[in-house]
Structures are given as structure tokens and as C-alpha cells.
Design a protein around this motif. Structure first.
Motif, mmCIF file in Angstrom:
data_model
loop_
_atom_site.group_PDB
_atom_site.id
_atom_site.type_symbol
_atom_site.label_atom_id
_atom_site.label_comp_id
_atom_site.label_asym_id
_atom_site.label_seq_id
_atom_site.Cartn_x
_atom_site.Cartn_y
_atom_site.Cartn_z
ATOM 1 N N PRO A 132 -1.734 8.527 -4.006
ATOM 2 C CA PRO A 132 -2.289 8.329 -2.672
ATOM 3 C C PRO A 132 -3.791 8.039 -2.742
ATOM 4 N N PHE A 179 -7.278 3.421 -8.515
ATOM 5 C CA PHE A 179 -6.655 3.947 -7.298
ATOM 6 C C PHE A 179 -7.684 4.377 -6.266
ATOM 7 N N GLY A 208 -3.070 4.909 -1.553
ATOM 8 C CA GLY A 208 -2.339 3.640 -1.547
ATOM 9 C C GLY A 208 -3.233 2.445 -1.310
ATOM 10 N N THR A 219 -4.630 -2.249 -5.115
ATOM 11 C CA THR A 219 -3.921 -3.012 -4.083
ATOM 12 C C THR A 219 -4.685 -4.289 -3.750
ATOM 13 N N ILE A 277 2.237 1.767 -3.567
ATOM 14 C CA ILE A 277 1.228 2.282 -4.489
ATOM 15 C C ILE A 277 0.827 3.699 -4.094
ATOM 16 N N GLY A 278 0.894 3.978 -2.784
ATOM 17 C CA GLY A 278 0.593 5.320 -2.302
ATOM 18 C C GLY A 278 1.548 6.366 -2.874
ATOM 19 N N ARG A 279 2.791 5.958 -3.134
ATOM 20 C CA ARG A 279 3.746 6.890 -3.709
ATOM 21 C C ARG A 279 3.365 7.217 -5.157
ATOM 22 N N ALA A 302 0.819 -1.207 0.000
ATOM 23 C CA ALA A 302 0.000 0.000 0.000
ATOM 24 C C ALA A 302 0.866 1.276 0.000
ATOM 25 N N PRO A 303 1.915 1.366 0.845
ATOM 26 C CA PRO A 303 2.771 2.560 0.782
ATOM 27 C C PRO A 303 3.429 2.726 -0.590
ATOM 28 N N ASN A 360 1.449 5.730 5.584
ATOM 29 C CA ASN A 360 1.091 6.826 4.692
ATOM 30 C C ASN A 360 1.422 8.161 5.343
ATOM 31 N N SER A 400 -6.333 0.721 -2.071
ATOM 32 C CA SER A 400 -7.197 0.971 -3.222
ATOM 33 C C SER A 400 -7.655 -0.329 -3.862
#
Lengths: 284, 277
Positions: free
Chosen positions: A136, A231, A138, A143, A131-133, A128-129, B191, A140
Motif C-alpha cells: 500500500p 512504492f 498503490g 505505478t 499494486i496496493g495489494r 493502483a489497487p 484502496n 506510487s
């Protein structure tokens, strides 16, 4: 020929077991209807698809975003896992050296044995982090699909592998005698012969994806809204029940049982479709 | 012959089950029963305290049922329950009842440690949760979109949070919805642009264990177990046991037990704060 005494006893026993298995499914359905009955009596069924949102404490019971989330995540995972799983099975059965194939198969079996909550934990803290980059927050739909793909990949790989190994050896020898290339053997002989087994494996994997709860709950974000992109954060029906059941009372609780019913009918439709399609192809 | 063996075993099992059932039925009449109803926040704690109480008083059975603070109050008043449970202070029209605070509960707004924002005022938090502020740069942070983490419906933490900020859950525009406190902390740790809220006890413990979160002060008061205990932290509430009249007999013993330091470990295990005694 009449059945021997032992046979008759066995038949009676097997009938009993079959009856029991069937009765359990029916009882579960009955139980779901019974538990959702209190709310179905004073809330019209259409409100579950016409309400503005899912806020059961404020008597808003929109279910469709969760239905589509369940559908999208399952579909996405099956679409990704099927080619990967088939490829992996073909590799280990026809292309890999036998020692490597054995090690590889053990690894895939290990992958199948990892509990879903571990996948979820890994997804939440690592995937998740990442994909968050990219986009955001992340957590989703994407994921969720990726985690589900990982989870059902071994199911597809192992069942396809088993289906391929069940192809009669005479077919393979015949193909060899005809001088077919390895790919010719796969695409012309073994894959068509193993088709129904492969279809069954994909269905099994789809069933696992649709029912998966913990891992999706941890990585999909759980916001009840119709997703507009990969996302966006989504909540599946199973996650909805797991998230809210512990603290739900009264109508809220009954509404969760309605979402259970929705899930059950979705599975019924899928099984029906699968039955329809596999039957049609089996006797071509 | 094999069949006979199977039948014999099944019969034994049935007889065992039936006799066990009958035994528990007849034994049940000897027990004194203590019924608690009310808040789903207090109920898990009350159930744990009840278990320990039962092990000390073998003739007592503690029955805990949930249904919300209001049910706890009305059941205690109507005598349907020996003790009501309420996760709030008694309202003015409930002053005919007696309340005994057994623990305190506080909620802290948490951010990722990497977030440069050090504090937010009440209005800013409201604007963030209702989607009026969507970028950290509007509250003095980085130029990054805010990830709003909200709790699932039915959770008491959500209820207390909404109540304090005067919000309805339909107003909240979250990007992530979570279940328990742990999931909330993991989400904020993963996050850097997330904002969430969890119980103060959990947040303080996790932060002390090295989780990359920070607890935001509210109205200038630091979010800490200490400030919940001395009741200066604004986003907190008492967990109360409620009775209709001065408790007597077994109810009195139970309330005294639940208010004693003997249950502090149970209170802390549920991330609540014991009352100073």
C-alpha cells in the motif's frame, strides 16, 4: 545560380515561419521568467533546494523531490519502454507473418492514440489497487513508471519501425547475399544503420514522458517527498503545476511558475545532452 | 495572383478583428458593471450565477475576481468591489458589514465501504492525519496500514479541514495528495485502507450512485446534505456575499437573484448545498 522569384518568396515565407517558431519558444521562456519574477525578488533561488518542504502557502518552496520524481519516472519509463518498443518493432518487421504484422501495427497505432487521461483513469482504478495489494498505498512511483511505459511504448515502437523501414533495401539484399542469418542481419546491418533514427525515437518518447501530466497526477500519489523505494508516493513537476495552479494566488502562483522554469531547464539539459551524444556517435 | 488572394484574405481578417475590437470598446461604455471579489470557493459559483444574471439583464456585466475571503471583506469595506465574497461567517470586527448566505458547504471524512470502522472521534482523525496512528487496528479496524489522503495546497476544502481540526498543513503526513473531489473518491474506492475527505454534496451523490465509500459522522452527527442544510453538521461553512451598506440598485437585484431558488441548480452543480428559503 540566382533564385527564381517564386523561390525567393518561398524563402521569405519559410524564414518567417522559422522566426515565429523560435520566437514562441523564447516568448514562453520570457513569460515563465516574468511570472516567477515576483517571488524570485524576495526569495533566494537557493531556497528552492534548501527549504524543508514544499508548503507554498506557508512559504516553504522545496523543489528537489519533484525534480528527482520527474527524473526517476521518465528514466524508469524509458528504460522499460526502449527494449519493449525495439522488440516490438523487430517482431513486426522481421519475424511476424505479414498479415499479423499489419494487424499488430494497427493495434500499436491505436495504443498511441489513447488520450493520456484514459491511461490515468485505468491506472487509478485498476493498476493502483493491484499494486496496493502488493504494497500500500498503490499509487506510487512504480505505478507512474508503468503507466508512462505504456504511454511511450507505441512512440518507441512506431519510430523504431519507421527507422528500420528506412534502411536502404540494398543493405538488406547485400546481407542476404552474404548468407547472414535473420539475427545477423538485424544486429549487424539494419540496427546499426537505423541507429540515429532509433535514438531520435527514444528521445521523443522521453520528451513525452517528462511532459506527461494527467496520467501521472492520477497514479503517482503526489506527495512531495524524496522517494526511497519504488512504492513511495511521488509528485512530478508537471503534476505539481496542474494540481495547484487553479487555486494558487500571489507567491504560491509565482512559485508554481518557478517549478515550470525548473521543468523547462531540465528539458533543455536533456536536449543538450542528446544533441551531444548523437553528434558524437553519428560520425564514428 | 495567388499571393494577392492570400493578402486579401489576411486584410479582411485584420479589418474584421480591428472593427470587432473597436465595437466592443464603444459598446462597453453602455454596460453597468458589477464587481465581485474574494473567496476562491465562492468565485466559481458567483461566476456561474453572474452568467445567468447577465442573460437576464443584458445591460449588466458581472466581473468576478478571486483573492481570498479576507480580500472580499476588505474590498467590500473599502468600496473597491460592489460585493465581496467570503467562505466563512463574518468575524466580530467585521460586523459593520452585511452578509447574505447564498449556499452552504460541508466536508465529510470518507472511508472505503469494506473498512469495518464506523466512526472516528476528532482526536483520532487528528492522530491519523499527523501520523501518530498508522494502523487501523489502533482505532478498532483491521490490522492494515492507513493510507492518508490529503488535498493539494490552496484548495479551500483543505483550508476548512485544517481549520476545523486545528492543524497546519506541515503537520499532515499524507500518503496520497489529490486535486479534486472526484479523484479523492476514486482513490478511496480503489484502496480499502484509505481515509480521505471531500465535499459532502459530492460524497453523498457518489455513495448513492453505488461508489464503495461511506461517510463518517462527526461529533455524532451524520454527514449528509440535510444536516449541512440545517446547519447541525460541524464541519461546514456558509458561502456569503458581503456588502458595506444595505445594497441598492443592481447589487441588490444580484443578491436577491443569488439568494433565490432560481440558482439552486447552479449551487448543486458545484456540490454546494442551497440554503433553505
Amino acid at each position: 545560380m540566382s533564385l527564381s522569384r517564386a523561390d525567393r518568396q518561398l524563402v521569405a515565407l519559410l524564414r518567417g515561419y522559422a522566426l515565429l517558431a523560435a520566437a514562441i519558444v523564447l516568448l514562453i521562456l520570457l513569460f515563465l521568467v516574468k511570472e516567477s519574477w515576483p517571488i524570485l525578488q524576495h526569495v533566494a533561488l537557493t531556497r528552492f533546494i534548501t527549504d524543508t518542504s514544499w508548503h507554498p502557502v506557508q512559504s516553504l518552496y522545496q523543489l528537489t523531490p519533484m525534480l528527482s520524481a520527474t527524473l526517476y519516472s521518465t528514466l524508469g519509463a524509458v528504460l522499460l519502454a526502449t527494449p519493449l518498443g525495439i522488440g516490438s518493432a523487430l517482431f513486426s518487421r522481421y519475424y511476424a507473418p505479414s498479415f499479423l504484422a499489419m494487424v499488430y501495427r494497427r493495434l500499436i497505432e491505436l495504443l498511441a492514440g489513447i488520450p493520456s487521461v484514459v491511461y490515468g483513469f485505468w491506472g487509478l482504478t485498476t493498476l493502483a489497487p493491484l499494486i496496493g495489494r502488493l504494497h500500500p498505498p498503490g499509487v506510487s512511483l512504480l505505478t507512474g513508471i508503468l503507466i508512462l511505459t505504456l504511454m511511450i511504448l507505441p512512440t518507441v515502437a512506431l519510430t523504431v519501425d519507421a527507422a528500420l523501414s528506412a534502411v536502404p533495401i540494398a543493405y538488406v539484399r547485400g546481407a542476404a547475399a552474404l548468407g547472414l542469418s535473420r539475427w545477423g542481419l538485424i544486429s549487424g546491418v539494419t540496427m546499426p544503420a537505423a541507429r540515429s533514427g532509433i535514438a531520435a525515437g527514444i528521445l521523443l518518447a522521453a520528451g513525452r514522458a517528462i511532459g506527461e501530466t494527467m496520467a501521472v497526477l492520477m497514479v503517482a500519489g503526489n506527495v512531495v517527498e524524496q522517494p526511497h523505494s519504488l512504492f513511495d508516493s511521488v509528485r512530478t513537476l508537471t503534476a505539481n503545476i496542474a494540481l495547484e495552479m487553479a487555486y494558487a494566488t500571489g507567491d504560491h502562483r509565482a512559485a508554481l511558475f518557478v517549478s515550470g522554469l525548473a521543468l523547462m531547464s531540465m528539458v533543455l539539459v536533456l536536449v543538450g545532452l542528446a544533441e551531444f551524444f548523437t553528434k558524437e556517435r553519428r560520425y564514428v | 495572383m495567388k499571393n494577392l488572394g492570400v493578402i486579401f484574405v489576411v486584410l479582411l481578417l485584420v479589418i474584421g478583428a480591428v472593427s470587432g475590437f473597436l465595437k466592443s470598446r464603444t459598446d462597453g461604455t453602455k454596460f453597468e458593471k458589477l464587481v465581485l471579489t474574494g473567496s476562491s470557493t465562492v468565485a466559481p459559483l458567483a461566476a456561474e450565477i453572474g452568467k445567468r444574471f447577465e442573460s437576464l439583464h443584458s445591460n449588466v456585466r458581472v466581473d468576478v475576481q478571486t483573492g481570498g475571503s479576507s480580500r472580499g471583506v476588505s474590498d467590500a469595506r473599502a468600496g473597491l468591489a460592489d460585493i465581496g465574497m467570503a467562505s466563512r461567517v463574518l468575524k466580530d470586527d467585521e460586523k459593520d458589514l452585511l452578509s447574505f448566505t447564498i449556499a452552504l458547504d460541508g466536508i465529510s471524512v470518507i472511508l472505503n465501504k469494506a473498512n469495518p470502522v464506523e466512526s472516528l472521534n476528532k482526536q483520532q482523525i487528528i492522530d491519523i492525519y499527523t501520523g501518530k496512528i498508522v494502523n487501523w487496528k489502533d482505532v478498532g479496524g483491521n490490522d492494515a496500514p492507513i493510507t492518508v489522503v490529503n488535498k493539494a495546497e490552496g484548495r479551500s476544502t483543505l483550508e476548512l479541514f485544517l481549520h476545523y481540526f486545528g492543524l497546519k498543513n506541515t503537520d499532515v503526513k499524507p500518503q496520497v495528495v489529490i486535486g479534486d473531489n472526484q479523484q479523492g473518491i476514486k482513490t478511496v474506492v480503489g484502496n480499502p485502507d484509505a481515509i480521505g475527505y471531500v465535499s459532502v454534496g459530492t460524497a453523498e451523490y457518489e455513495a448513492s450512485q453505488g461508489a464503495a465509500i461511506k461517510l463518517l459522522p462527526l461529533e455524532g452527527i451524520a454527514a449528509s446534505v440535510e444536516n449541512v442544510r440545517n446547519r447541525s453538521f460541524p464541519l461546514s461553512r456558509p458561502l456569503n456575499l458581503v456588502t458595506h451598506a444595505e445594497p441598492t440598485g443592481i447589487a441588490k437585484t444580484f443578491i436577491e437573484f443569488a439568494s433565490s431558488p432560481q440558482v439552486n441548480d447552479l449551487i448543486e452543480a458545484q456540490y454546494f448545498v442551497p440554503v433553505p428559503r
